[in-house]
Design a protein around this motif. Structure first.
Motif, PDB file in Angstrom:
ATOM      1  N   GLU A 209       0.964  -1.324   0.093  1.00  0.00           N
ATOM      2  CA  GLU A 209       0.136   0.027   0.106  1.00  0.00           C
ATOM      3  C   GLU A 209       0.690   1.255   0.013  1.00  0.00           C
ATOM      4  O   GLU A 209       0.585   2.415  -0.607  1.00  0.00           O
ATOM      5  CB  GLU A 209      -0.981   0.134   1.342  1.00  0.00           C
ATOM      6  CG  GLU A 209      -1.763  -1.149   1.260  1.00  0.00           C
ATOM      7  CD  GLU A 209      -2.440  -1.208   2.683  1.00  0.00           C
ATOM      8  OE1 GLU A 209      -3.582  -1.754   2.720  1.00  0.00           O
ATOM      9  OE2 GLU A 209      -1.999  -0.603   3.753  1.00  0.00           O
ATOM     10  N   LEU A 210       2.050   1.098   0.689  1.00  0.00           N
ATOM     11  CA  LEU A 210       3.050   2.215   0.790  1.00  0.00           C
ATOM     12  C   LEU A 210       4.263   1.695   1.083  1.00  0.00           C
ATOM     13  O   LEU A 210       4.444   0.889   2.020  1.00  0.00           O
ATOM     14  CB  LEU A 210       2.327   3.172   1.812  1.00  0.00           C
ATOM     15  CG  LEU A 210       3.192   4.607   1.910  1.00  0.00           C
ATOM     16  CD1 LEU A 210       2.521   5.810   2.244  1.00  0.00           C
ATOM     17  CD2 LEU A 210       4.002   4.285   3.132  1.00  0.00           C
ATOM     18  N   VAL A 211       5.219   2.314   0.403  1.00  0.00           N
ATOM     19  CA  VAL A 211       6.703   1.964   0.925  1.00  0.00           C
ATOM     20  C   VAL A 211       7.336   3.641   1.173  1.00  0.00           C
ATOM     21  O   VAL A 211       7.222   4.206   0.576  1.00  0.00           O
ATOM     22  CB  VAL A 211       7.671   1.266  -0.073  1.00  0.00           C
ATOM     23  CG1 VAL A 211       8.705   1.243   0.236  1.00  0.00           C
ATOM     24  CG2 VAL A 211       6.786  -0.157  -0.376  1.00  0.00           C
ATOM     25  N   SER A 212       8.217   3.485   2.370  1.00  0.00           N
ATOM     26  CA  SER A 212       8.928   4.725   2.947  1.00  0.00           C
ATOM     27  C   SER A 212      10.233   4.265   3.145  1.00  0.00           C
ATOM     28  O   SER A 212      10.567   3.534   3.854  1.00  0.00           O
ATOM     29  CB  SER A 212       7.929   5.406   3.876  1.00  0.00           C
ATOM     30  OG  SER A 212       8.748   6.433   4.345  1.00  0.00           O
ATOM     31  N   ILE A 213      11.218   5.172   2.811  1.00  0.00           N
ATOM     32  CA  ILE A 213      12.574   5.187   3.112  1.00  0.00           C
ATOM     33  C   ILE A 213      12.947   6.652   3.586  1.00  0.00           C
ATOM     34  O   ILE A 213      12.903   7.335   2.780  1.00  0.00           O
ATOM     35  CB  ILE A 213      13.397   4.564   1.975  1.00  0.00           C
ATOM     36  CG1 ILE A 213      13.088   3.063   1.806  1.00  0.00           C
ATOM     37  CG2 ILE A 213      14.952   4.906   2.519  1.00  0.00           C
ATOM     38  CD1 ILE A 213      13.917   2.522   0.552  1.00  0.00           C
ATOM     39  N   ALA A 214      13.442   6.748   4.640  1.00  0.00           N
ATOM     40  CA  ALA A 214      13.962   8.070   5.411  1.00  0.00           C
ATOM     41  C   ALA A 214      12.822   9.018   5.092  1.00  0.00           C
ATOM     42  O   ALA A 214      13.194  10.301   4.631  1.00  0.00           O
ATOM     43  CB  ALA A 214      15.345   8.338   4.743  1.00  0.00           C
ATOM     44  N   GLY A 215      11.682   8.938   5.295  1.00  0.00           N
ATOM     45  CA  GLY A 215      10.446   9.805   4.929  1.00  0.00           C
ATOM     46  C   GLY A 215      10.142   9.886   3.457  1.00  0.00           C
ATOM     47  O   GLY A 215       9.242  10.981   3.319  1.00  0.00           O
ATOM     48  N   SER A 230       6.299  -9.021  -7.766  1.00  0.00           N
ATOM     49  CA  SER A 230       7.435  -9.919  -8.116  1.00  0.00           C
ATOM     50  C   SER A 230       8.408  -9.572  -7.032  1.00  0.00           C
ATOM     51  O   SER A 230       8.283  -8.561  -6.244  1.00  0.00           O
ATOM     52  CB  SER A 230       8.072  -9.521  -9.539  1.00  0.00           C
ATOM     53  OG  SER A 230       7.150  -9.721 -10.553  1.00  0.00           O
ATOM     54  N   ALA A 231       9.482 -10.268  -6.857  1.00  0.00           N
ATOM     55  CA  ALA A 231      10.439  -9.919  -6.044  1.00  0.00           C
ATOM     56  C   ALA A 231      11.454  -8.818  -6.058  1.00  0.00           C
ATOM     57  O   ALA A 231      11.616  -8.411  -7.483  1.00  0.00           O
ATOM     58  CB  ALA A 231      11.494 -11.081  -5.862  1.00  0.00           C
ATOM     59  N   ALA A 232      11.387  -7.723  -5.334  1.00  0.00           N
ATOM     60  CA  ALA A 232      11.959  -6.559  -5.662  1.00  0.00           C
ATOM     61  C   ALA A 232      12.734  -5.705  -4.230  1.00  0.00           C
ATOM     62  O   ALA A 232      12.603  -6.474  -3.163  1.00  0.00           O
ATOM     63  CB  ALA A 232      10.738  -5.529  -5.840  1.00  0.00           C
ATOM     64  N   GLN A 233      13.431  -4.699  -4.885  1.00  0.00           N
ATOM     65  CA  GLN A 233      14.097  -4.186  -3.608  1.00  0.00           C
ATOM     66  C   GLN A 233      13.835  -2.701  -4.092  1.00  0.00           C
ATOM     67  O   GLN A 233      13.496  -2.286  -5.092  1.00  0.00           O
ATOM     68  CB  GLN A 233      15.544  -4.312  -3.469  1.00  0.00           C
ATOM     69  CG  GLN A 233      16.488  -3.675  -4.640  1.00  0.00           C
ATOM     70  CD  GLN A 233      17.865  -3.489  -4.550  1.00  0.00           C
ATOM     71  OE1 GLN A 233      18.208  -3.075  -3.336  1.00  0.00           O
ATOM     72  NE2 GLN A 233      18.740  -3.782  -5.557  1.00  0.00           N
ATOM     73  N   ILE A 234      13.741  -1.977  -2.860  1.00  0.00           N
ATOM     74  CA  ILE A 234      13.236  -0.327  -3.187  1.00  0.00           C
ATOM     75  C   ILE A 234      14.407   0.349  -2.332  1.00  0.00           C
ATOM     76  O   ILE A 234      14.905  -0.025  -1.215  1.00  0.00           O
ATOM     77  CB  ILE A 234      12.006  -0.231  -2.510  1.00  0.00           C
ATOM     78  CG1 ILE A 234      11.020  -0.984  -3.345  1.00  0.00           C
ATOM     79  CG2 ILE A 234      11.815   1.522  -2.786  1.00  0.00           C
ATOM     80  CD1 ILE A 234      10.377  -1.940  -2.540  1.00  0.00           C
TER      81      ILE A 234
END
Length: 249
Positions: A209-215, A230-234
């Motif tokens: 629904e939401l992905v956040s990194i350092a704001g 699918s397999a992923a990195q953000i």
């Protein structure tokens, strides 16, 4: 001990440290109408995420005149949209005075814009003797073996968070470091919550629904272009969240 003595020694509360996730609104300038229009636009992207959240106003990069800062209008606009302004990260004395006048907490972390003191004559220092650096133990990762269900929140305040099961829609996982989900990520994942912009999110199936990194965050509509389901990195690159399929990482 008598009843009266027990009553006298009993305390009605205790103060304890608490680690909570806060959202910062980084303000560059303030125009009331434009502020509300921009806020509505952000909320429309993820209404559930913003409802009833505590918010701090960060003025580290504020470039407008302090005379235009109207915290009462900011508070009122945010309250109309169920967002609660609780404090200000101010950069100078005038901003701190305005924040106190609006009964807002002052949070540390702002870069204080004050004139640099005159350089003093350096004192003689004894020669430095090199000392071997002791190996610092990394913060332990928190490992979760069970599915994180809707309405649950799982928090790793110091290190990484490793989840060996699905994260369901409506769930929230937060970590100071990286987040690893060995299963579908359908809820919200917030990595680097203390500002670590090198943090990453890894998952076996990206359905968040939401992905956040350092704001910095993306909602599901923004995530579906690459590696969806699918397999992923953000990760964060130049203040932009970048999604990469794990087979191409």
């Amino acid at each position: 001990m008598s009843d009266s003595a027990a009553t006298e020694t009993r305390q009605s509360f205790q103060l304890k440290s608490a680690s909570i996730s806060l959202t910062a609104l980084e303000l560059y300038y303030f125009d009331n109408d434009e502020f509300e229009a921009n806020l509505k636009s952000k909320i429309s992207q993820a209404p559930g995420f913003f409802r009833d959240i505590p918010l701090i106003i960060s003025l580290d990069k504020y470039d407008g005149p302090d005379s235009e800062l109207d915290f009462f209008k900011i508070i009122g606009t945010c309250r109309r949209h169920s967002i609660h302004v609780i404090g200000v990260r101010a950069a100078n004395d005038d901003q701190r005075r305005l924040a106190r006048g609006a009964s807002l907490a002052l949070l540390p972390g702002g870069s204080v814009k004050e004139p640099a003191p005159e350089a003093a004559e350096p004192e003689a220092q004894p020669p430095t003797v090199p000392q071997p650096e002791s190996a610092r133990e990394p913060a332990p990762a928190r490992v979760i073996n069970q599915p994180v269900r809707s309405g649950q929140q799982v928090y790793a305040p110091e290190g990484d968070l490793i989840i060996l099961a699905p994260v369901q829609a409506g769930a929230e996982v937060l970590a100071a470091g990286n987040i690893h989900v060995y299963g579908p990520l359908r809820g919200r994942a917030l990595a680097g919550i203390h500002g670590a912009d090198t943090a990453r999110v890894f998952c076996q199936s990206l359905e968040a629904e939401l992905v956040s990194i350092a704001g910095h965050y993306k909602i599901s509509e923004d995530l579906q272009d690459i590696a969806w389901k699918s397999a992923a990195q953000i990760q964060l690159r130049d203040d932009v969240l970048v999604v990469t399929p794990l087979d191409k990482a």
